[in-house]
Scaffold this active site. Structure first.
Site, mmCIF file in Angstrom:
data_model
loop_
_atom_site.group_PDB
_atom_site.id
_atom_site.type_symbol
_atom_site.label_atom_id
_atom_site.label_comp_id
_atom_site.label_asym_id
_atom_site.label_seq_id
_atom_site.Cartn_x
_atom_site.Cartn_y
_atom_site.Cartn_z
ATOM 1 N N ASP A 49 0.838 -1.198 0.000
ATOM 2 C CA ASP A 49 0.000 0.000 0.000
ATOM 3 C C ASP A 49 0.869 1.242 0.000
ATOM 4 O OD1 ASP A 49 -2.950 1.136 0.848
ATOM 5 O OD2 ASP A 49 -1.339 2.285 1.779
ATOM 6 N N TYR A 54 3.254 9.745 -0.642
ATOM 7 C CA TYR A 54 4.371 9.135 0.088
ATOM 8 C C TYR A 54 5.700 9.356 -0.632
ATOM 9 C CZ TYR A 54 0.590 6.476 2.400
ATOM 10 O OH TYR A 54 -0.550 6.099 3.067
ATOM 11 N N LYS A 79 -2.922 5.955 -4.248
ATOM 12 C CA LYS A 79 -3.987 6.913 -3.915
ATOM 13 C C LYS A 79 -3.795 8.241 -4.652
ATOM 14 C CE LYS A 79 -3.620 4.959 0.739
ATOM 15 N NZ LYS A 79 -2.231 4.479 0.623
ATOM 16 N N HIS A 112 -7.448 9.758 -1.477
ATOM 17 C CA HIS A 112 -6.687 9.753 -0.227
ATOM 18 C C HIS A 112 -7.450 10.397 0.940
ATOM 19 C CE1 HIS A 112 -2.228 9.442 1.128
ATOM 20 N NE2 HIS A 112 -3.036 9.185 2.122
#
Length: 275
Positions: A49, A54, A79, A112
């Site tokens: 994930d 990120y 996301k 998100h």
């Protein structure tokens, strides 16, 4: 033998999703993400994930490619970040994520956060990507019941997954009941309470089974039918987190752990976030 490789849930559209995955929030894209993903896959993980926010999608993709495991055997989630929400911008953001991951198809694509005034248009973009075959399943993250109701009313598809902060101190029982009744798979981020595991009950139950408090919490997730994605970059901890398929909590123990709930968040409130 049941383990992280074989244990999965069936989403509402028939797609199989592993119960256990690796979360890579705060894992750096300087070689760390690639090494961590490769170590997790070696330890038996088959679900990763990540998210555009990120900033490690390239490392995640490299780790998957270099793992020696077929791409089709790895479940990849990413996301759409808040700044990219809206119909056209979400489509463009997805293409960027797909390029960085180095994959043709993403297994699960999530919104998100529920950015006010934008998430229904973002959902239309996800529905298009799903219908066009670029993603195998679509869902949301950090959505409360009223957000989900907006999506369901406005959209063509019901979200297949809702990823939220979920752990013994934040059980979100009303939301969990709503997702179950709507056939939306609940998925836990920060399942280990960002390391806040110093609770005597978790230690006592763990001692009974020869398991750590972290393993007890992750097992509690599974027995509550919640997909869980603990994060670690430590190869030994990765293996420990995956070693949760050889014991079962009693119904009483599950209830005792659930009773730790304090409605305590370690992350932002989905109705009041500023990013």
């Amino acid at each position: 033998m049941t383990n992280a490789r074989t244990e999965s849930t069936t989403l509402s559209n028939g797609v199989q999703m592993p119960w256990l995955g690796l979360g890579v929030w705060k894992v750096k894209d300087d070689g760390e993400a690639e090494r961590t993903v490769a170590a997790a896959i070696e330890a038996g993980y088959r679900s990763i994930d990540t998210a555009a926010a990120y900033n490690n999608e390239e490392g995640v993709g490299a780790g998957i490619r270099n793992s020696g495991i077929a791409r089709d055997d790895i479940f990849v989630t990413t996301k759409i970040w808040n700044a990219n929400q809206g119909y056209e911008s979400s489509l463009a953001a997805f293409e960027e994520s797909r390029r960085k991951l180095g994959v043709d198809v993403v297994d699960l694509l999530l919104i998100h956060w529920p950015v006010k005034g934008k998430y229904t248009d973002t959902w239309r973009a996800l529905e298009k990507l799903y219908k066009d075959g670029y993603v195998r399943a679509i869902g949301v993250s950090n959505f409360q019941i009223h957000h989900l109701q907006d999506i369901i009313q406005a959209g063509e598809f019901v979200p297949m997954v809702n990823q939220v902060e979920y752990h013994p101190l934040l059980t979100q029982q009303e939301l969990h009941a709503f997702t179950k009744s709507s056939r939306i798979q609940l998925m836990a981020w920060s399942p280990l309470m960002q390391g806040n595991l110093d609770h005597s009950l978790l230690a006592e139950i763990g001692a009974k089974y020869g398991k750590s408090p972290a393993q007890v919490v992750l097992r509690w997730d599974l027995q509550n039918e919640v997909v869980t994605i603990p994060k670690s970059t430590n190869p030994l901890r990765l293996k420990e987190n995956a070693d949760i398929f050889d014991f079962a909590l009693t119904p009483e123990e599950v209830a005792q752990i659930s009773a730790l709930n304090r409605n305590q968040r370690f992350g932002p409130d989905p109705d009041n976030f500023n990013f």
